[in-house]
Design a protein around this motif. Structure first.
Motif, PDB file in Angstrom:
ATOM      1  N   PRO A   1      52.974 -50.538  98.364  1.00 36.45           N
ATOM      2  CA  PRO A   1      52.416 -51.750  98.965  1.00 36.45           C
ATOM      3  C   PRO A   1      53.453 -52.398  99.873  1.00 36.45           C
ATOM      4  CG  PRO A   1      53.053 -52.153  96.681  1.00 36.45           C
ATOM      5  CD  PRO A   1      53.243 -50.691  96.927  1.00 36.45           C
ATOM      6  N   ILE A   2      53.099 -52.577 101.120  1.00 39.82           N
ATOM      7  CA  ILE A   2      54.002 -53.238 102.068  1.00 39.82           C
ATOM      8  C   ILE A   2      53.178 -54.271 102.819  1.00 39.82           C
ATOM      9  CG2 ILE A   2      55.333 -52.859 104.186  1.00 39.82           C
ATOM     10  CD1 ILE A   2      56.735 -50.675 102.845  1.00 39.82           C
ATOM     11  N   GLY A   3      53.630 -55.517 102.764  1.00 37.04           N
ATOM     12  CA  GLY A   3      52.861 -56.609 103.352  1.00 37.04           C
ATOM     13  C   GLY A   3      53.059 -56.722 104.852  1.00 37.04           C
TER      14      GLY A   3
ATOM     15  N   ILE B   1      63.457 -43.533  98.582  1.00 40.70           N
ATOM     16  CA  ILE B   1      62.942 -42.202  98.953  1.00 40.70           C
ATOM     17  C   ILE B   1      62.964 -42.060 100.479  1.00 40.70           C
ATOM     18  CG2 ILE B   1      60.870 -40.736  99.022  1.00 40.70           C
ATOM     19  CD1 ILE B   1      61.813 -40.866  96.196  1.00 40.70           C
ATOM     20  N   ARG B   2      63.720 -41.080 100.961  1.00 41.17           N
ATOM     21  CA  ARG B   2      63.804 -40.852 102.410  1.00 41.17           C
ATOM     22  C   ARG B   2      63.508 -39.411 102.815  1.00 41.17           C
ATOM     23  NH1 ARG B   2      63.500 -45.332 101.684  1.00 41.17           N
ATOM     24  NH2 ARG B   2      64.806 -47.077 102.319  1.00 41.17           N
ATOM     25  N   THR B   3      63.543 -38.490 101.836  1.00 42.46           N
ATOM     26  CA  THR B   3      63.344 -37.069 102.140  1.00 42.46           C
ATOM     27  C   THR B   3      62.510 -36.408 101.030  1.00 42.46           C
ATOM     28  OG1 THR B   3      65.265 -36.316 100.876  1.00 42.46           O
ATOM     29  CG2 THR B   3      65.667 -36.923 103.182  1.00 42.46           C
TER      30      THR B   3
ATOM     31  N   GLY C   1      58.141 -46.031 100.819  1.00 40.01           N
ATOM     32  CA  GLY C   1      58.204 -47.382 101.374  1.00 40.01           C
ATOM     33  C   GLY C   1      58.497 -47.392 102.862  1.00 40.01           C
ATOM     34  N   ARG C   2      59.689 -47.855 103.217  1.00 43.32           N
ATOM     35  CA  ARG C   2      60.013 -48.087 104.629  1.00 43.32           C
ATOM     36  C   ARG C   2      59.721 -46.902 105.564  1.00 43.32           C
ATOM     37  NH1 ARG C   2      64.206 -50.880 101.745  1.00 43.32           N
ATOM     38  NH2 ARG C   2      64.544 -53.034 102.423  1.00 43.32           N
ATOM     39  N   PRO C   3      59.955 -45.648 105.128  1.00 43.14           N
ATOM     40  CA  PRO C   3      59.741 -44.550 106.097  1.00 43.14           C
ATOM     41  C   PRO C   3      58.368 -44.562 106.747  1.00 43.14           C
ATOM     42  CG  PRO C   3      60.948 -43.735 104.202  1.00 43.14           C
ATOM     43  CD  PRO C   3      60.554 -45.145 103.872  1.00 43.14           C
TER      44      PRO C   3
HETATM   45  C1  FNR Z   1      57.891 -54.360 100.658  1.00 41.27           C
HETATM   46  N1  FNR Z   1      57.590 -54.188  99.311  1.00 41.27           N
HETATM   47  C2  FNR Z   1      56.490 -54.824  98.775  1.00 41.27           C
HETATM   48  N2  FNR Z   1      56.155 -54.634  97.471  1.00 41.27           N
HETATM   49  C3  FNR Z   1      55.053 -55.206  96.949  1.00 41.27           C
HETATM   50  O1  FNR Z   1      54.773 -55.004  95.779  1.00 41.27           O
HETATM   51  N3  FNR Z   1      54.268 -56.006  97.737  1.00 41.27           N
HETATM   52  C4  FNR Z   1      54.544 -56.265  99.039  1.00 41.27           C
HETATM   53  O2  FNR Z   1      53.820 -56.970  99.732  1.00 41.27           O
HETATM   54  C5  FNR Z   1      55.704 -55.689  99.575  1.00 41.27           C
HETATM   55  N4  FNR Z   1      56.069 -55.916 100.877  1.00 41.27           N
HETATM   56  C6  FNR Z   1      57.127 -55.247 101.433  1.00 41.27           C
HETATM   57  C7  FNR Z   1      57.413 -55.442 102.773  1.00 41.27           C
HETATM   58  C8  FNR Z   1      58.434 -54.699 103.375  1.00 41.27           C
HETATM   59  C9  FNR Z   1      58.691 -54.878 104.831  1.00 41.27           C
HETATM   60  C10 FNR Z   1      59.169 -53.772 102.607  1.00 41.27           C
HETATM   61  C11 FNR Z   1      60.241 -52.920 103.239  1.00 41.27           C
HETATM   62  C12 FNR Z   1      58.918 -53.623 101.267  1.00 41.27           C
HETATM   63  C13 FNR Z   1      58.359 -53.242  98.467  1.00 41.27           C
HETATM   64  C14 FNR Z   1      57.759 -51.842  98.530  1.00 41.27           C
HETATM   65  O3  FNR Z   1      56.540 -51.771  97.851  1.00 41.27           O
HETATM   66  C15 FNR Z   1      58.695 -50.801  97.907  1.00 41.27           C
HETATM   67  O4  FNR Z   1      59.022 -51.201  96.600  1.00 41.27           O
HETATM   68  C16 FNR Z   1      59.975 -50.624  98.717  1.00 41.27           C
HETATM   69  O5  FNR Z   1      59.670 -50.510 100.084  1.00 41.27           O
HETATM   70  C17 FNR Z   1      60.721 -49.384  98.259  1.00 41.27           C
HETATM   71  O6  FNR Z   1      61.982 -49.323  98.865  1.00 41.27           O
HETATM   72  P1  FNR Z   1      62.298 -48.373 100.140  1.00 41.27           P
HETATM   73  O7  FNR Z   1      62.059 -46.976  99.700  1.00 41.27           O
HETATM   74  O8  FNR Z   1      61.401 -48.836 101.243  1.00 41.27           O
HETATM   75  O9  FNR Z   1      63.743 -48.657 100.442  1.00 41.27           O
END
Ligand code: FNR
Length: 383
Positions: free
Chosen positions: A97-99, A314-316, A334-336
């Motif tokens: 989940p990424i907002g 996780i990147r690879t 996530g970010r990738p």
């Molecule tokens: C997130 N993450 C996140 N998690 C969640 O539960 N709800 C959310 O809305 C968000 N929003 C969010 C925005 C952005 C820009 C990032 C980068 C991350 C956290 C996400 O679910 C996850 O745990 C991380 O992205 C994992 O880390 P890496 O692999 O991206 O470094």
């Protein structure tokens, strides 16, 4: 079609002078996204809490585990299918989940959900989405909903009901973000998209939330923002409140943000179905342990009672292999994928996922394994 066939597809396209539109290397993809995005959006995604120490540790932890390959064990044919909560998925991967994804691409979560649906993997929709639950559901495909848990129970129940109606079958409850951490990159730019109304599509379209407002959202957006912010931010929930979710959600519930084995045990005792071993990508507690270092302890504590998922760093494809070996049933990317989204919308997200799954598939085969089920800590050597 095997995931590793993506490799051949790329080489064959090369014969017709067609190169991949984006790099298969996440680091290069991030650099390309950097050129496309404005500073605020780029750093909101790339940045983390404090000095960035935990975000860096998340990635560095993978380097401390090395794969020990085995030979002469025919692993030509591989099967990545993975069962999670009674449902079979094509690979041990979901999109985290990424907002506020509209800050990197106008279609944001819609594009992400379409890419995930085209591959049959789950996309976890954040409560901080830039598009509504109902709009994103139209993408089809397996979908999970991540709750930022409001302090107004009727609003919570309304969100759960909308998620259920929209076909989201798994509830992910994020625990480690009950208040925003100290994030220097965002603070230096005074960048917080929510205060401008971005990433609020779900509450602003919620009938119960709207009933709490003196004026309609369309007439007083600021008042709506200021009503939502304290409703989910600034106050923690406690273990004794979990029955509200358990009693009102028929499907699996997964607690995200677990790092301590005792918290994982408590999740199992509370009738939860899974945990995500996660530290939010190092965006919350600077100085916290790397998420990968928390994984073996949690897996040992509850691996037989709960489905253990993992994210942060996780990147690879090799990283996925290592997380699976250390006890995760599946990982959240996530970010990738956000860098893919920035560079190419739906197609960019698909490209990133296909790249990582191709690499995972090849890594499994080259290391002598036909499926993730064959992995355990003994396939790694700690450095
Ligand atoms: C997130 N993450 C996140 N998690 C969640 O539960 N709800 C959310 O809305 C968000 N929003 C969010 C925005 C952005 C820009 C990032 C980068 C991350 C956290 C996400 O679910 C996850 O745990 C991380 O992205 C994992 O880390 P890496 O692999 O991206 O470094």
């Amino acid at each position: 079609m095997a995931y590793s066939d993506f490799q051949l597809e790329i080489y064959l396209n090369g014969l017709a002078d067609v190169l991949p539109p984006y790099s298969v290397d996440v680091t290069k993809l991030q650099a390309a996204a950097r050129d496309l995005l404005d500073d605020g959006a780029y750093w909101y995604v790339a940045g983390s809490a404090g000095s960035g120490d935990t975000a860096a540790a998340n990635c560095a932890a993978f380097g401390r585990h090395r794969i020990v390959p085995r030979m002469l064990r025919d692993a030509t044919e591989r099967d990545l299918t993975t069962e999670l909560f009674g449902r079979t998925y094509p690979a041990p991967l979901a999109l985290a989940p990424i907002g506020v994804q509209s800050i990197v691409h106008p279609y944001g979560e819609l594009a992400t959900a379409r890419a995930a649906a085209s591959l049959g993997i789950p996309a976890v929709l954040s409560t901080a989405s830039s598009h509504t639950l109902e709009e994103v559901a139209e993408a089809g495909g397996p979908r999970w909903y991540q709750l930022y848990w409001p302090h107004d129970d009727e609003v919570t129940l309304s969100l759960l009901e909308r998620a259920r109606k929209g076909g989201y079958d798994t509830l992910v409850v994020t625990l480690d973000t009950w208040t925003l951490a100290w994030r220097p990159n965002d603070l230096d730019r005074a960048y917080l998209p929510f205060l401008r109304g971005t990433g609020l599509a779900i509450p602003l379209s919620d009938p119960v939330f709207r009933s709490r407002l003196a004026e309609p959202v369309e007439e007083d957006l600021n008042a709506a923002i200021m009503t939502w912010a304290p409703m989910f931010n600034g106050r923690a929930h406690t273990w004794d409140q979990l029955p509200l979710l358990r009693d009102n959600w028929d499907g699996p519930i997964v607690l995200k943000g677990i790092q301590h084995p005792d918290d994982a045990r408590r999740a199992a005792d509370a009738g939860m179905d899974g945990v995500v071993v996660s530290n939010h990508g190092g965006r919350q507690i600077d100085g916290a342990l790397a998420s990968l270092d928390a994984l073996p302890g949690v897996a040992a504590a509850v691996g037989d009672r709960l489905t253990v998922l993992f994210d942060s760093g996780i990147r690879t494809g090799a990283d996925i292999f290592k997380a699976l070996a250390l006890g995760a049933r599946a990982v959240l990317l996530g970010r990738p994928y956000v860098w893919g989204l920035a560079c190419g919308g739906e197609d960019g997200v698909r490209h990133v996922v296909r790249s990582l799954l191709a690499e995972l598939d090849l890594t499994l085969g080259l290391a002598g394994f036909r499926s993730p089920a064959g992995l355990d800590p003994s396939v790694l050597e700690a450095r």
